[in-house]
Design a protein around this motif. Sequence first.
Motif, PDB file in Angstrom:
ATOM      1  N   GLU A 112       0.715  -1.312  -0.282  1.00 46.23           N
ATOM      2  CA  GLU A 112       0.093  -0.421  -0.171  1.00 46.23           C
ATOM      3  C   GLU A 112       0.908   1.100  -0.143  1.00 46.23           C
ATOM      4  OE1 GLU A 112      -3.490  -0.069   2.459  1.00 46.23           O
ATOM      5  OE2 GLU A 112      -3.461   1.852   2.703  1.00 46.23           O
TER       6      GLU A 112
ATOM      7  N   ALA B 240       2.065   2.346  -3.497  1.00 40.60           N
ATOM      8  CA  ALA B 240       0.940   1.477  -4.365  1.00 40.60           C
ATOM      9  C   ALA B 240       0.285   3.431  -4.150  1.00 40.60           C
ATOM     10  CB  ALA B 240      -0.314   1.485  -4.035  1.00 40.60           C
ATOM     11  N   ASP B 241       0.699   3.854  -2.932  1.00 43.76           N
ATOM     12  CA  ASP B 241       0.333   4.863  -2.762  1.00 43.76           C
ATOM     13  C   ASP B 241       1.210   6.553  -3.369  1.00 43.76           C
ATOM     14  OD1 ASP B 241      -1.828   4.218  -0.604  1.00 43.76           O
ATOM     15  OD2 ASP B 241      -1.022   4.752   0.856  1.00 43.76           O
TER      16      ASP B 241
ATOM     17  N   PHE C 193       2.621   5.958  -6.145  1.00 46.15           N
ATOM     18  CA  PHE C 193       3.181   5.096  -7.366  1.00 46.15           C
ATOM     19  C   PHE C 193       4.075   6.718  -8.138  1.00 46.15           C
ATOM     20  CE2 PHE C 193      -0.898   6.374  -8.177  1.00 46.15           C
ATOM     21  CZ  PHE C 193      -0.895   6.671  -9.597  1.00 46.15           C
ATOM     22  N   LEU C 194       3.261   7.983  -8.029  1.00 42.04           N
ATOM     23  CA  LEU C 194       3.787   9.231  -9.138  1.00 42.04           C
ATOM     24  C   LEU C 194       5.248   9.339  -8.691  1.00 42.04           C
ATOM     25  CD1 LEU C 194       0.399  11.882  -9.425  1.00 42.04           C
ATOM     26  CD2 LEU C 194       1.622   9.963 -10.517  1.00 42.04           C
ATOM     27  N   ARG C 195       5.240   9.292  -7.146  1.00 43.69           N
ATOM     28  CA  ARG C 195       7.038  10.268  -7.160  1.00 43.69           C
ATOM     29  C   ARG C 195       7.885   8.956  -7.665  1.00 43.69           C
ATOM     30  NH1 ARG C 195       5.751  13.032  -2.375  1.00 43.69           N
ATOM     31  NH2 ARG C 195       3.510  13.772  -2.553  1.00 43.69           N
TER      32      ARG C 195
END
Lengths: 147, 147
Positions: free
Chosen positions: A73, A76-77, A79-81
């Motif tokens: 998680e 997944a949180d 993922f943009l980073r």
Amino acid sequence: MRARDLLADFPTVALDTPVIEAARMLADQDLPGLVVVDDDGSPFTILPGTQVLRLAVPAYCQDDPALARVVDEAHADAFLRALDGRTVRAALPQRPRELPVTDPDATMLELAALMARTHSPLVAVVDDGRLLGAVTLQALLDRVLAA
Amino acid sequence: MRARDLLADFPTVALDTPVIEAARMLADQDLPGLVVVDDDGSPFTILPGTQVLRLAVPAYCQDDPALARVVDEAHADAFLRALDGRTVRAALPQRPRELPVTDPDATMLELAALMARTHSPLVAVVDDGRLLGAVTLQALLDRVLAA
């Protein structure tokens, strides 16, 4: 009505814009997508919002979204980073896609057909290679329903 | 974060809703798409905004948007009106598509992968066949960028 009657100024991103900044523009300005311009300022590609995500999601997750669940998680949180420093240019798909681009004379039906065909809620309007602006799905529906 | 943390109530249309009314909901409420529910209230399909247009645009125009220009301007302006009385059920494509539907435990990465893969700025969240709500691209980006 023609495309020129529905034109709105539309923010653009450059090929060298970091992907994370492109995502932030989309979110902060509540845009349905982005117009990517090349070094001359001509439209290079149009990215619907869902395809901006495509720049950030690993290919194996796009092939099978259920596989994304094996990523924990916290990662997944963030993922943009994972894309910090990566530019739009580096993240664009290799294979050129059909672009939702038209000229100022396009009719409402033509705009709708382009949006439906390319899955893009955004069509760039170009005259002689120069970007005049964009027509959004929202603007199109508003005008067609009021007609 | 999981899908359940980003859930929002989302207006639905029924299979018997007139297409013109579905288009009006999309425009008036500024929605990125529609959740279509069946007679039991279970999600039947999800229509991104661009695919609501698909219900209204003749197939030959979708195959080749340039062909749309042979339709005169007055008729092109009124293309949605051609659908008066037609329901969502009658206008849905025959071929079932992959649905952007997930469960409340889906991670941010999984939601993003689903949106990218299905070109849908909207994912329906279902628990045991019951529609809990939807997650929009906008909500996903807002939360992921703030994380």
